[in-house]
Design a protein around this motif. Structure first.
Motif, PDB file in Angstrom:
ATOM      1  N   SER A 218       7.097  -1.015  22.688  1.00  0.00           N
ATOM      2  CA  SER A 218       7.602  -1.494  23.972  1.00  0.00           C
ATOM      3  C   SER A 218       9.057  -1.892  23.804  1.00  0.00           C
ATOM      4  O   SER A 218       9.401  -2.621  22.893  1.00  0.00           O
ATOM      5  CB  SER A 218       6.792  -2.702  24.446  1.00  0.00           C
ATOM      6  N   GLY A 219       9.895  -1.398  24.668  1.00  0.00           N
ATOM      7  CA  GLY A 219      11.303  -1.711  24.549  1.00  0.00           C
ATOM      8  C   GLY A 219      12.012  -0.796  23.567  1.00  0.00           C
ATOM      9  O   GLY A 219      11.476   0.205  23.105  1.00  0.00           O
ATOM     10  N   ASN A 220      13.231  -1.161  23.261  1.00  0.00           N
ATOM     11  CA  ASN A 220      14.020  -0.344  22.343  1.00  0.00           C
ATOM     12  C   ASN A 220      13.519  -0.494  20.916  1.00  0.00           C
ATOM     13  O   ASN A 220      13.272  -1.596  20.457  1.00  0.00           O
ATOM     14  CB  ASN A 220      15.491  -0.747  22.423  1.00  0.00           C
ATOM     15  N   PRO A 221      13.390   0.615  20.213  1.00  0.00           N
ATOM     16  CA  PRO A 221      12.850   0.547  18.845  1.00  0.00           C
ATOM     17  C   PRO A 221      13.919   0.290  17.802  1.00  0.00           C
ATOM     18  O   PRO A 221      15.072   0.707  17.947  1.00  0.00           O
ATOM     19  CB  PRO A 221      12.268   1.947  18.655  1.00  0.00           C
ATOM     20  N   TYR A 222      13.501  -0.401  16.752  1.00  0.00           N
ATOM     21  CA  TYR A 222      14.254  -0.443  15.506  1.00  0.00           C
ATOM     22  C   TYR A 222      13.408   0.330  14.499  1.00  0.00           C
ATOM     23  O   TYR A 222      12.220   0.059  14.348  1.00  0.00           O
ATOM     24  CB  TYR A 222      14.459  -1.880  15.025  1.00  0.00           C
ATOM     25  N   LEU A 223      14.001   1.295  13.826  1.00  0.00           N
ATOM     26  CA  LEU A 223      13.247   2.202  12.969  1.00  0.00           C
ATOM     27  C   LEU A 223      13.782   2.175  11.550  1.00  0.00           C
ATOM     28  O   LEU A 223      14.988   2.072  11.335  1.00  0.00           O
ATOM     29  CB  LEU A 223      13.326   3.624  13.537  1.00  0.00           C
ATOM     30  N   PHE A 224      12.866   2.298  10.598  1.00  0.00           N
ATOM     31  CA  PHE A 224      13.212   2.137   9.190  1.00  0.00           C
ATOM     32  C   PHE A 224      12.485   3.185   8.351  1.00  0.00           C
ATOM     33  O   PHE A 224      11.373   3.606   8.685  1.00  0.00           O
ATOM     34  CB  PHE A 224      12.796   0.752   8.683  1.00  0.00           C
ATOM     35  N   TRP A 225      13.110   3.569   7.244  1.00  0.00           N
ATOM     36  CA  TRP A 225      12.451   4.359   6.217  1.00  0.00           C
ATOM     37  C   TRP A 225      12.554   3.629   4.884  1.00  0.00           C
ATOM     38  O   TRP A 225      13.612   3.084   4.542  1.00  0.00           O
ATOM     39  CB  TRP A 225      13.079   5.740   6.066  1.00  0.00           C
ATOM     40  N   TYR A 226      11.412   3.662   4.172  1.00  0.00           N
ATOM     41  CA  TYR A 226      11.332   3.072   2.837  1.00  0.00           C
ATOM     42  C   TYR A 226      10.766   4.115   1.874  1.00  0.00           C
ATOM     43  O   TYR A 226      10.021   5.015   2.272  1.00  0.00           O
ATOM     44  CB  TYR A 226      10.385   1.866   2.827  1.00  0.00           C
ATOM     45  N   VAL A 227      11.101   3.936   0.587  1.00  0.00           N
ATOM     46  CA  VAL A 227      10.544   4.781  -0.464  1.00  0.00           C
ATOM     47  C   VAL A 227       9.871   3.889  -1.498  1.00  0.00           C
ATOM     48  O   VAL A 227      10.336   2.774  -1.770  1.00  0.00           O
ATOM     49  CB  VAL A 227      11.624   5.669  -1.125  1.00  0.00           C
ATOM     50  N   GLN A 228       8.763   4.379  -2.035  1.00  0.00           N
ATOM     51  CA  GLN A 228       8.040   3.619  -3.062  1.00  0.00           C
ATOM     52  C   GLN A 228       7.744   4.523  -4.247  1.00  0.00           C
ATOM     53  O   GLN A 228       7.092   5.562  -4.099  1.00  0.00           O
ATOM     54  CB  GLN A 228       6.734   3.050  -2.515  1.00  0.00           C
ATOM     55  N   TYR A 229       8.204   4.104  -5.418  1.00  0.00           N
ATOM     56  CA  TYR A 229       7.864   4.774  -6.658  1.00  0.00           C
ATOM     57  C   TYR A 229       6.635   4.107  -7.258  1.00  0.00           C
ATOM     58  O   TYR A 229       6.333   2.953  -6.929  1.00  0.00           O
ATOM     59  CB  TYR A 229       9.059   4.755  -7.610  1.00  0.00           C
ATOM     60  N   PRO A 230       5.908   4.784  -8.133  1.00  0.00           N
ATOM     61  CA  PRO A 230       4.636   4.248  -8.653  1.00  0.00           C
ATOM     62  C   PRO A 230       4.759   2.833  -9.200  1.00  0.00           C
ATOM     63  O   PRO A 230       5.675   2.522  -9.961  1.00  0.00           O
ATOM     64  CB  PRO A 230       4.257   5.249  -9.740  1.00  0.00           C
ATOM     65  N   ASN A 231       3.833   1.985  -8.778  1.00  0.00           N
ATOM     66  CA  ASN A 231       3.742   0.594  -9.238  1.00  0.00           C
ATOM     67  C   ASN A 231       5.026  -0.203  -8.983  1.00  0.00           C
ATOM     68  O   ASN A 231       5.358  -1.108  -9.757  1.00  0.00           O
ATOM     69  CB  ASN A 231       3.377   0.554 -10.717  1.00  0.00           C
ATOM     70  N   ARG A 232       5.723   0.145  -7.937  1.00  0.00           N
ATOM     71  CA  ARG A 232       6.932  -0.589  -7.562  1.00  0.00           C
ATOM     72  C   ARG A 232       6.842  -1.058  -6.123  1.00  0.00           C
ATOM     73  O   ARG A 232       6.021  -0.572  -5.349  1.00  0.00           O
ATOM     74  CB  ARG A 232       8.166   0.321  -7.709  1.00  0.00           C
ATOM     75  N   GLY A 233       7.706  -2.000  -5.781  1.00  0.00           N
ATOM     76  CA  GLY A 233       7.828  -2.396  -4.390  1.00  0.00           C
ATOM     77  C   GLY A 233       8.534  -1.334  -3.569  1.00  0.00           C
ATOM     78  O   GLY A 233       9.045  -0.348  -4.107  1.00  0.00           O
ATOM     79  N   LEU A 234       8.558  -1.521  -2.256  1.00  0.00           N
ATOM     80  CA  LEU A 234       9.233  -0.571  -1.376  1.00  0.00           C
ATOM     81  C   LEU A 234      10.741  -0.796  -1.431  1.00  0.00           C
ATOM     82  O   LEU A 234      11.207  -1.935  -1.443  1.00  0.00           O
ATOM     83  CB  LEU A 234       8.752  -0.743   0.064  1.00  0.00           C
ATOM     84  N   GLN A 235      11.480   0.322  -1.428  1.00  0.00           N
ATOM     85  CA  GLN A 235      12.934   0.243  -1.386  1.00  0.00           C
ATOM     86  C   GLN A 235      13.422   0.726  -0.025  1.00  0.00           C
ATOM     87  O   GLN A 235      12.999   1.779   0.452  1.00  0.00           O
ATOM     88  CB  GLN A 235      13.558   1.128  -2.467  1.00  0.00           C
ATOM     89  N   PHE A 236      14.307  -0.026   0.577  1.00  0.00           N
ATOM     90  CA  PHE A 236      14.865   0.322   1.873  1.00  0.00           C
ATOM     91  C   PHE A 236      15.793   1.530   1.731  1.00  0.00           C
ATOM     92  O   PHE A 236      16.647   1.571   0.840  1.00  0.00           O
ATOM     93  CB  PHE A 236      15.626  -0.886   2.414  1.00  0.00           C
ATOM     94  N   LEU A 237      15.626   2.534   2.608  1.00  0.00           N
ATOM     95  CA  LEU A 237      16.466   3.736   2.580  1.00  0.00           C
ATOM     96  C   LEU A 237      17.496   3.737   3.703  1.00  0.00           C
ATOM     97  O   LEU A 237      18.677   4.001   3.460  1.00  0.00           O
ATOM     98  CB  LEU A 237      15.604   4.992   2.736  1.00  0.00           C
ATOM     99  N   LEU A 238      17.022   3.499   4.937  1.00  0.00           N
ATOM    100  CA  LEU A 238      17.928   3.549   6.072  1.00  0.00           C
ATOM    101  C   LEU A 238      17.254   2.961   7.294  1.00  0.00           C
ATOM    102  O   LEU A 238      16.045   2.743   7.286  1.00  0.00           O
ATOM    103  CB  LEU A 238      18.364   4.993   6.354  1.00  0.00           C
ATOM    104  N   LYS A 239      18.079   2.714   8.327  1.00  0.00           N
ATOM    105  CA  LYS A 239      17.537   2.148   9.558  1.00  0.00           C
ATOM    106  C   LYS A 239      18.311   2.667  10.763  1.00  0.00           C
ATOM    107  O   LYS A 239      19.489   3.036  10.658  1.00  0.00           O
ATOM    108  CB  LYS A 239      17.609   0.625   9.523  1.00  0.00           C
TER     109      LYS A 239
END
Lengths: 116, 115
Positions: free
Chosen positions: B28-49
Motif C-alpha cells: 500500500s502506498g509507495n514502495p521501498y525495495l531492497f535486494w540482499y545477498v546471503q552466502y552460506p552460514n552468513r548474514g544477509l548483505q545489502f546490495l541495493l535499494k
C-alpha cells in the motif's frame, strides 16, 4: 561506521534447556532492532522487533521472548527449547523513526542453533 | 499488508552471461525495495535499494535493479555473471506507512553460476 555483533556463532542445546542469544550494535543511537529466524537456508521469519528500550513487538507467538535492556542490545531468550527452535537466527538493525523514511536493515553474522 | 514474490527457487547461469533474478511486490502506498545477498552460514548483505527517483538502481558488485511500477516488479540484474556471484538472493519491500520500518522478504532465489 556501524557494526553489529551476534554471539555465540553456533550453539548446540538439548530439548528443554534455556536459551540466550545476544546482539549488540555499535556506531549508532536509537536503532530499530530485529530478530529473524531462517529455517533450511531459505526464507526469513520476523520474530521480534523493537523501536526503543523496553519496547518489544512480537510477530509470531511461540516459546521465544525478546528483551532490549539497553539502547543497542537485543536479547533473544527461551525458557525451554523445542526441537522446532533449531535454525539460523539473525539480528538486524535499521535507522529509527526519526529518519522519516524506510531504510535498509543491516544484518549480523547469525547464530546457528541446533536443538537435539 | 505487503508481500514479495520471487517466482524462481533457483536460477542457473553460465559465467560471463547476463543474469536476472525476478521479484514482484505488493504494498500500500509507495514502495521501498531492497535486494540482499546471503552466502552460506552468513548474514544477509545489502546490495541495493530503490526509494525514489531513477527506475534503474545500481548497487554493489556490479548489480543493478530496475523498478517497474506498472508491473510491480524489481528484478535484479548483472551484465556478466561471475562464479563468485553464486549465493542466495532476497528481495524485500517496505513502505513509508510502515512505522516499524519492517521489511517483508521474498522466499529467496538461489543463483548458481557455472564456469
Amino acid at each position: 561506521s556501524q557494526t553489529i555483533h551476534q554471539w555465540p556463532a553456533t550453539l548446540v542445546q538439548p530439548v528443554g534447556s534455556p536459551l540466550s542469544l545476544e546482539c549488540t550494535v555499535e556506531g549508532t543511537s536509537n536503532p530499530n532492532l530485529y530478530w529473524y529466524r531462517q529455517a533450511a537456508g531459505r526464507g526469513l521469519q520476523l520474530l521480534f522487533y523493537s523501536v526503543g528500550i523496553g519496547q518489544i513487538s512480537s510477530e509470531v507467538p511461540q516459546n521465544l521472548s525478546a528483551s532490549r535492556p539497553q539502547d543497542r542490545q537485543f536479547i533473544l531468550s527461551s525458557k525451554k527449547l523445542l526441537l522446532s527452535d533449531s535454525g539460523f537466527y539473525l539480528c538486524a538493525w535499521s535507522l529509527g523513526l526519526t529518519s522519516g523514511r524506510s531504510n535498509e536493515q543491516f544484518f549480523g553474522p547469525g547464530t546457528r542453533l541446533t536443538v537435539l | 499488508a505487503q508481500s514479495v514474490a520471487q517466482p524462481e527457487d533457483q536460477v542457473n547461469v553460465a559465467e560471463g552471461n547476463p543474469l536476472t533474478v525476478k521479484c514482484t511486490y505488493s504494498v500500500s502506498g509507495n514502495p521501498y525495495l531492497f535486494w540482499y545477498v546471503q552466502y552460506p552460514n552468513r548474514g544477509l548483505q545489502f546490495l541495493l535499494k530503490y526509494i525514489t527517483g531513477d527506475n534503474l538502481v545500481k548497487g554493489s558488485y556490479g548489480f543493478e535493479a530496475e523498478f517497474n511500477k506498472s508491473q510491480t516488479s524489481f528484478h535484479l540484474k548483472k551484465p556478466s555473471a561471475l562464479v563468485s556471484d553464486s549465493a542466495l538472493y532476497f528481495c524485500a519491500v517496505s513502505s513509508h506507512n510502515n512505522a516499524g520500518n519492517m521489511l517483508t522478504f521474498g522466499g529467496g532465489t538461489r543463483l548458481m553460476v557455472k564456469p
